[in-house]
Design an enzyme around this catalytic site. Structure first.
Site, PDB file in Angstrom:
ATOM      1  N   HIS A  84     -41.619 -48.880 104.036  1.00 23.51           N
ATOM      2  CA  HIS A  84     -40.204 -48.672 104.334  1.00 23.51           C
ATOM      3  C   HIS A  84     -39.981 -48.894 105.817  1.00 23.51           C
ATOM      4  O   HIS A  84     -40.732 -48.405 106.648  1.00 23.51           O
ATOM      5  CB  HIS A  84     -39.790 -47.241 103.971  1.00 23.51           C
ATOM      6  CG  HIS A  84     -38.357 -46.963 104.312  1.00 23.51           C
ATOM      7  ND1 HIS A  84     -37.332 -47.334 103.488  1.00 23.51           N
ATOM      8  CD2 HIS A  84     -37.784 -46.388 105.403  1.00 23.51           C
ATOM      9  CE1 HIS A  84     -36.181 -46.985 104.040  1.00 23.51           C
ATOM     10  NE2 HIS A  84     -36.431 -46.411 105.199  1.00 23.51           N
ATOM     11  N   ASP A 163     -28.697 -37.984  97.728  1.00 25.35           N
ATOM     12  CA  ASP A 163     -28.674 -38.613  99.050  1.00 25.35           C
ATOM     13  C   ASP A 163     -27.377 -39.379  99.271  1.00 25.35           C
ATOM     14  O   ASP A 163     -26.839 -39.399 100.374  1.00 25.35           O
ATOM     15  CB  ASP A 163     -29.876 -39.549  99.229  1.00 25.35           C
ATOM     16  CG  ASP A 163     -29.832 -40.237 100.583  1.00 25.35           C
ATOM     17  OD1 ASP A 163     -29.806 -39.507 101.593  1.00 25.35           O
ATOM     18  OD2 ASP A 163     -29.777 -41.477 100.633  1.00 25.35           O
ATOM     19  N   ARG A 170     -22.342 -36.866 105.684  1.00 24.50           N
ATOM     20  CA  ARG A 170     -22.912 -36.867 107.046  1.00 24.50           C
ATOM     21  C   ARG A 170     -22.189 -37.882 107.917  1.00 24.50           C
ATOM     22  O   ARG A 170     -21.909 -37.644 109.091  1.00 24.50           O
ATOM     23  CB  ARG A 170     -24.403 -37.209 106.993  1.00 24.50           C
ATOM     24  CG  ARG A 170     -25.255 -36.060 106.491  1.00 24.50           C
ATOM     25  CD  ARG A 170     -26.645 -36.552 106.130  1.00 24.50           C
ATOM     26  NE  ARG A 170     -27.328 -37.143 107.262  1.00 24.50           N
ATOM     27  CZ  ARG A 170     -28.310 -38.053 107.156  1.00 24.50           C
ATOM     28  NH1 ARG A 170     -28.720 -38.466 105.973  1.00 24.50           N
ATOM     29  NH2 ARG A 170     -28.885 -38.539 108.219  1.00 24.50           N
ATOM     30  N   SER A 185     -33.570 -37.907 103.678  1.00 26.33           N
ATOM     31  CA  SER A 185     -32.831 -39.023 103.079  1.00 26.33           C
ATOM     32  C   SER A 185     -33.791 -40.179 102.771  1.00 26.33           C
ATOM     33  O   SER A 185     -33.820 -40.716 101.654  1.00 26.33           O
ATOM     34  CB  SER A 185     -31.742 -39.453 104.068  1.00 26.33           C
ATOM     35  OG  SER A 185     -31.172 -40.674 103.693  1.00 26.33           O
ATOM     36  N   LYS A 189     -35.847 -41.062  98.671  1.00 29.17           N
ATOM     37  CA  LYS A 189     -35.740 -42.333  97.944  1.00 29.17           C
ATOM     38  C   LYS A 189     -37.125 -42.925  97.681  1.00 29.17           C
ATOM     39  O   LYS A 189     -37.385 -43.506  96.627  1.00 29.17           O
ATOM     40  CB  LYS A 189     -34.844 -43.305  98.715  1.00 29.17           C
ATOM     41  CG  LYS A 189     -33.374 -42.874  98.651  1.00 29.17           C
ATOM     42  CD  LYS A 189     -32.476 -43.705  99.517  1.00 29.17           C
ATOM     43  CE  LYS A 189     -32.572 -43.327 100.963  1.00 29.17           C
ATOM     44  NZ  LYS A 189     -31.465 -43.694 101.823  1.00 29.17           N
TER      45      LYS A 189
HETATM   46  N1  URA Z   1     -31.861 -44.442 106.455  1.00 24.63           N
HETATM   47  C1  URA Z   1     -31.632 -43.635 105.388  1.00 24.63           C
HETATM   48  O1  URA Z   1     -31.932 -43.994 104.256  1.00 24.63           O
HETATM   49  N2  URA Z   1     -31.078 -42.420 105.616  1.00 24.63           N
HETATM   50  C2  URA Z   1     -30.750 -41.965 106.844  1.00 24.63           C
HETATM   51  O2  URA Z   1     -30.275 -40.861 106.981  1.00 24.63           O
HETATM   52  C3  URA Z   1     -30.978 -42.829 107.948  1.00 24.63           C
HETATM   53  C4  URA Z   1     -31.546 -44.072 107.725  1.00 24.63           C
END
Ligand code: URA
Length: 438
Positions: A84, A163, A170, A185, A189
């Site tokens: 990621h 999320d 947010r 967050s 995922k």
């Molecule tokens: N990428 C994400 O998936 N979430 C965040 O809060 C910031 C960057």
């Protein structure tokens, strides 16, 4: 349990329990907790922070809030490795790392996102290959993973739905830059997508979410800690995003650069990053050591297996393999305009965020999720930080859809380069590597 008590506990600096966090996340997803209470809780977390245990419990509750992939039935005994990137300008790393890792025998089944604001997205880049599609059924995803060993799909709506709700709130409550919230967050995922082990590429600099090394390290440590507490292996690399990565910024241009890199002919910083991330993936999947992994990576590039894997992967998702063999036939912008240096000197900085935003304005990215993308436009850098330059020499080339768009972009890009008389050093690509929380 009720939401007000949970908000008050966090407001007063208390540590929330796993049950409280699970209750709160459930209420977020099923609509039982209204937005104003979620927003108040987010602000309390923003100011009070979270312990590693709380962040992990929040992450696990968010990961469990929707569909959770388990790929072990199609890959019995395999360690499922994901990578990621926290996102940046010119970041086409997945396009090259995926095929390399898969060619080394490591199955890669990956969910990727689209671009937003200055930062591009893997799915948008791949869609510049005619016919390629990222919306796959779960059956297709599993079959392709088994048959080709590489699949990259657009993130499904039901992966970590908590999320989506939290992120949207947010965004409008000034609580995005909270380390536990960002870490939860991202990691929720990854965990929902079924990874046993994760290599994180945490970008640092003007073109990244984390602008300072201290912030990037703190985020990396937090995510490594979540991984450990959630029983997953995580390696975090902190990498340079002060200037754009590689030379290409723009969808089709970046696919061309990724293909060149699969042949071993990528720009030095990008080639280095790709080989480093791929080697870390092999190591975390059980490789002996980094040097052996690096040798394996070099071999699959040199003998063409990495490129062949990319071609097979593109074809399996409906893309035209002829375009992979002949990347010069990918969409090309009608206007290509060089950007000359205004003076002699050395390049000290290239504002990555400004380059990314220029490409968005050329039509290569989106500011709203519904915006359409022009795959052909972008910027090809000719010179990067550390290079000596003469007045009039080409710094980069704009690829634009119209003369007016090109003219605007040239002025912005000239201003994005800082040229000074004193010599400047090239920027290192790898800034730090974190394998254990400390
Ligand atoms: N990428 C994400 O998936 N979430 C965040 O809060 C910031 C960057």
């Amino acid at each position: 349990m009720n939401p007000v008590d949970i908000i008050i506990k966090k407001r007063d600096g208390g540590e929330l329990t796993r049950e409280e966090l699970a209750y709160f996340v459930r209420g977020v997803v099923d609509g039982a907790i209204p937005d104003y209470q979620i927003a108040a809780w987010l602000m309390a977390v923003y100011f009070r922070g979270m312990t590693d245990q709380e962040t992990t419990d929040l992450t696990l509750a968010m990961a469990a809030s929707g569909e959770q992939l388990d790929l072990h039935d199609v890959l019995p005994g395999a360690i499922i490795v994901d990578k990621h990137s926290s996102g940046g300008v010119g970041d086409k790393t997945t396009l090259a790392v995926g095929p390399i890792a898969a060619a080394c025998g490591l199955p890669v089944g990956k969910m990727s996102g689209r671009g937003l604001s200055f930062s591009g997205g893997t799915i948008d880049k791949l869609e510049s290959i005619h016919g390629w599609r990222g919306e796959l059924s779960e059956a297709h995803f599993r079959r392709q993973l088994q048959e080709i060993g590489l699949v990259i799909a657009a993130q499904t709506a039901n992966l970590a739905p908590a999320d989506k709700i939290l992120y949207a709130l947010r965004d409008v409550t000034g609580t995005v830059p909270s380390l536990p919230l960002i870490a939860a967050s991202i990691m929720s995922k990854k965990l929902a997508a079924g990874a046993d082990a994760i290599v994180l590429d945490v970008k640092c600099g003007r073109g990244a979410f984390m602008e300072t090394l201290d912030d990037a390290r703190a985020l990396a440590r937090q995510m490594v800690a979540i991984g450990r507490l959630a029983g997953r292996k995580v390696t975090a690399l902190i990498t340079q995003m002060e200037q754009p990565l590689g030379l290409a910024v723009g969808n089709a241009l970046e696919v061309q650069e990724a293909i060149a890199t699969l042949h071993g002919r990528g720009p030095a910083d990008f080639q280095e990053l790709v080989e480093t991330v791929a080697s870390e993936m092999l190591l975390i999947a059980g490789g002996d050591n980094l040097a052996a992994a690096r040798t394996q990576v070099s071999e699959v590039i040199a003998d063409g297996r990495a490129f062949a894997k990319f071609r097979d992967f593109v074809a399996a998702q409906g893309g035209d393999p002829v375009l992979v063999e002949h990347p010069d036939r990918l969409p090309a912008a009608p206007i290509q305009r060089p950007v000359p240096a205004s003076k002699d000197g050395y390049i000290h900085a290239i504002d990555a965020r400004e380059v990314g935003l220029t490409v968005v304005d050329l039509g290569g990215g989106r500011l709203k999720k519904s915006d359409a993308i022009d795959p052909s436009v972008g910027v090809m850098l000719a010179l990067k930080v550390g290079a000596a330059v003469k007045a009039g020499e080409i710094l980069c080339t704009v690829h634009a859809a119209s003369e007016a768009a090109a003219t605007q972009a040239v002025a912005r890009l000239q201003a994005a380069y800082t040229i000074d008389p004193a010599p400047a050093r090239p920027l290192p690509i790898l800034l730090d590597r974190i394998v254990e929380a400390s």
